[in-house]
Scaffold this motif. Structure first.
Motif, mmCIF file in Angstrom:
data_model
loop_
_atom_site.group_PDB
_atom_site.id
_atom_site.type_symbol
_atom_site.label_atom_id
_atom_site.label_comp_id
_atom_site.label_asym_id
_atom_site.label_seq_id
_atom_site.Cartn_x
_atom_site.Cartn_y
_atom_site.Cartn_z
ATOM 1 N N LEU A 107 0.750 -1.203 0.110
ATOM 2 C CA LEU A 107 -0.013 -0.087 -0.067
ATOM 3 C C LEU A 107 0.976 1.260 -0.073
ATOM 4 N N MET A 108 2.164 1.034 0.257
ATOM 5 C CA MET A 108 2.989 2.097 0.182
ATOM 6 C C MET A 108 3.107 2.642 -1.090
ATOM 7 N N LEU A 109 2.815 2.006 -2.167
ATOM 8 C CA LEU A 109 2.831 2.304 -3.405
ATOM 9 C C LEU A 109 1.386 2.755 -4.156
ATOM 10 N N PHE A 110 0.588 2.968 -2.982
ATOM 11 C CA PHE A 110 -0.701 3.273 -3.332
ATOM 12 C C PHE A 110 -1.007 4.876 -4.267
ATOM 13 N N ILE A 169 3.184 10.042 -0.390
ATOM 14 C CA ILE A 169 2.421 9.502 0.998
ATOM 15 C C ILE A 169 2.094 10.541 1.793
ATOM 16 N N ILE A 170 2.746 11.805 1.995
ATOM 17 C CA ILE A 170 2.441 13.070 2.932
ATOM 18 C C ILE A 170 1.012 13.501 2.191
ATOM 19 N N SER A 171 0.901 13.617 0.858
ATOM 20 C CA SER A 171 -0.302 14.087 0.312
ATOM 21 C C SER A 171 -1.478 13.198 0.573
ATOM 22 N N LEU A 172 -1.373 12.013 0.427
ATOM 23 C CA LEU A 172 -2.489 11.139 0.497
ATOM 24 C C LEU A 172 -2.694 11.003 2.067
ATOM 25 N N LEU A 173 -1.866 11.179 2.957
ATOM 26 C CA LEU A 173 -2.209 11.277 4.355
ATOM 27 C C LEU A 173 -2.993 12.435 4.911
#
Lengths: 427, 255
Positions: A379-382, B199-203
């Motif tokens: 999911l890191m590559l989501f 990842i920061i933006s998705l969070l």
């Protein structure tokens, strides 16, 4: 001739008896200012069939027990207060009707199930227009049948530090009717265990801490036009047969372990005409057999469907899938009975003969959804470019996604469902 | 130094490619916001575009620019300017020009349509990405003398960060399936600024619940007050380290 005459006499006598007994039915008024100030005393005096009118005021009488078949009518919202210590009222008799009472501040315990209203070993009971505030259990039903809960409002969980348990909790009962109730802030909104042949209609289970609806071993029940919204873990139903869910709304159950509906070991059931909106997982089916999922609307869910390979003979027809991140995910060699005639907004096929049905099959399982099913770390590559590319390549030349999981007759345009019921006004 | 920065920045801002880049970003993001009723969805699409396009343009453009102005650099090196400040002013000129282009192209539409914490995060991370890839391209171009080779390497760098790295991550994750992966995932995402920004933006967005336990781990490390500082520091390192090494190399380089 004589026999008929005797029968007539008998009829007349029984009719007279009925009138007399009706005439005997007394009305007792309980009021803080009146003659009778204590409800429990009124319970002592009352005979079966009497009516008890409770006028407005706060009644703090500890744990009350009703063992007579009477009607209790609240006038001007009288409050039965459990003082955060007691079980407000225990009913242990048939033919009871309670209207317009406020049950407040029941006790709470880790050892016993203290409820604001407990119904035990009884039949033919109606609880109507009552309000339950700040209780541990709201209504607790034990080994009873033909019970109706109508137009009640249960709200809990507002006092800090006070635990709240289930709103409407039913155990080993049958022929229940739950209609137009609202449950908020409890642990489970509606909880059934060993409850059969019941109807749950037009209830609103909103913002409960755990499940909006939670049932186990409860067969042959009908769930209709209910709203389950914003509950901590959504709706979980387990180990039941012949469940029928129709016209319900499952919405905003959003979180790491929240489901629109979690179907665990559910057999021979129908899920029809429901709306699933903005849930992390709209339907998670595990060990479910012969489930028919028809005419539902899946909108903006993380996963519309997660059907584990432990399920068999699932039928998925005529549903709309719109703006879900993943339409379908599974963890192995899932075999569905049928999966045709759905509308998938991600479908990119064509319809040359213009019959409204796509000419190439649609495969709802993406490569990436398979990967994260096996390796959640991925999911890191989501939403990364890499994943998009991978999915695209796989959808052009499917080789790794399951061959048989496809909609051979995907509908080109959104299917119009006849779900314009009361549920829709909450959208 | 000021003069050089000014010259480089204006030179780049007048460049047709940068103007086209800015216009494209602007039209695309305006289009997204106007087409979609829910700004969150447009932000999501915009994020995908930014993660691909911003690094590509930053790394390619600055590499080509540096090679094209190699004669100009030589000329300036002959003047009484310290090499360090010469190289830094090139960096500042490039970075500020590309950042301005990004801000006008992408930042203004975001501010107009969705000026909330998600939008602000997107702007800040986009600006950081622009600068990071300028710094990375300066690092690569100072080590490679040949122009064609340099551009090829720049392209490879972009390909690596936006595609190959994720492939490697996937491979590693499957190799180590049996082990607890949380710390590894954190470590891996620090190694790629594009992944980190994503990842920061998705969070910040609502979709984080989809990411399950992984998201909880990320939230611990990259969201919240301390988390944002950590992620910001990591991105800053990505900016400073390549630049530092390129300055060191340029100082001693035989032009």
């Amino acid at each position: 001739m004589g026999r008929v005459f005797e029968f007539k006499i008998g009829l007349l006598l029984s009719f007279l008896f009925l009138i007399v007994s009706l005439g005997n039915a007394a009305t007792i008024v309980v009021s803080p200012k009146g003659q009778e100030k204590v409800i429990s005393n009124a319970f002592e005096i009352a005979q079966n069939g009497d009516t008890l009118i409770v006028q407005s005021g706060v009644y703090q009488e500890g744990a009350m027990i009703l063992k007579k078949g009477i009607t209790i009518i609240g006038e001007g919202t009288p409050v039965i207060d459990g003082q955060n210590k007691f079980e407000n009222l225990l009913v242990e008799h048939d033919n009871v009707r309670i209207q317009g009472i406020v049950f407040k501040n029941s006790g709470s315990s880790s050892f016993t199930d203290i409820a604001a209203l407990k119904i035990k070993n009884s039949k033919n009971i109606v609880i109507e227009n009552c309000v339950f505030e700040n209780n541990f259990f709201g209504i607790h039903t034990i080994n009873s049948s033909y019970i109706s809960y109508l137009n009640n409002e249960l709200i809990s969980g507002m006092t800090k530090g006070k635990p709240s348990s289930n709103g409407i909790h039913c155990w080993k009962s049958n022929h229940l009717t739950l209609k137009n109730n609202t449950v908020k802030g409890h642990r489970d909104g509606i909880y059934f265990e060993f409850v059969t042949q019941s109807t749950i209609e037009n209830n609103h289970s909103v913002g409960n801490k755990r499940y909006g609806l939670h049932f186990m071993f409860s067969h042959d029940n009908l769930y209709k036009k209910n709203e389950f919204r914003g509950n901590g873990a959504g709706v979980a139903v387990m180990y039941s047969k012949r469940v029928h869910m129709i016209n319900n709304l499952f919405a905003e159950n959003w979180g790491n372990a929240a489901y629109g509906v979690l179907l665990k070991e559910i057999d021979d059931s129908k899920i029809e005409n429901n709306i699933f909106q903005e849930n992390t997982i709209a339907i998670l089916a595990d060990g479910a057999n012969r489930i028919q999922i028809f005419n539902n609307q899946f909108t903006k869910n993380g996963w519309a469907l997660k059907i584990q390979a432990s399920c068999s003979d699932v039928e998925l027809n005529k549903n709309n899938f719109i703006a879900n991140t993943f339409d379908l995910a599974t963890n192995g060699n899932l075999v569905m009975k049928s999966m045709d005639g759905n509308y998938w907004d991600k479908y990119e096929g064509y319809d040359l003969n213009k019959d409204g049905v796509g000419d190439v099959p649609y495969r709802p399982i993406t490569f990436y959804s398979l990967i994260i099913e096996r390796n959640p770390g991925a999911l890191m590559l989501f939403r990364s470019f890499f994943v998009k590319l991978m999915d695209k390549a796989e959808s052009v030349f499917p080789s790794l996604t399951p061959e048989n999981l496809k909609d051979t007759a995907p509908i080109m345009r959104k299917i119009k469902h006849s779900v314009n019921d009361t549920v829709f006004k909450y959208q | 130094m000021k003069k050089v920065v000014k010259y480089v920045a204006f030179d780049i801002l007048r460049n047709k490619i940068v103007i086209a880049y800015m216009l494209f970003l602007f039209v695309f993001s305006m289009g997204l916001f106007l087409m979609e009723e829910v700004p969150e969805k447009s932000l999501m699409s915009l994020l995908t575009l930014n993660l691909i396009l911003v690094p590509l343009i930053s790394v390619m453009f600055s590499t080509i620019y540096i090679y094209n102005s190699s004669e100009f650099i030589e000329l300036l090196a002959a003047q009484p300017i310290r090499r360090k400040s010469l190289w830094l002013s090139f960096f500042i000129g490039l970075a500020s020009a590309l950042a301005i282009a990004f801000f006008i192209g992408c930042g203004i539409p975001i501010l107009l349509f969705s000026a909330n914490s998600v939008g602000i995060t997107m702007i800040i991370t986009g600006l950081l990405l622009s600068v990071i890839f300028v710094s990375v391209s300066m690092f690569s171009s100072v080590y490679i003398k040949d122009k064609t080779k340099g551009i090829g390497v720049a392209l490879l760098i972009w390909l690596y960060f936006s595609l190959l790295f994720d492939g490697v991550v996937l491979f590693v994750l499957f190799q180590l399936l049996e082990y607890p992966l949380e710390k590894l995932i954190i470590g891996l995402s620090i190694l790629n600024p594009i992944d980190l920004v994503r990842i920061i933006s998705l969070l910040k967005m609502d979709v984080s619940a989809l990411m399950g336990a992984t998201s909880a781990v990320f939230k611990q490390s990259f969201a919240g007050n301390i988390g944002s500082i950590i992620s910001f520091v990591v991105l800053l390192l990505w900016m400073v380290l390549p630049l530092y090494f390129s300055v060191r190399k340029f100082d001693k380089k035989d032009l």
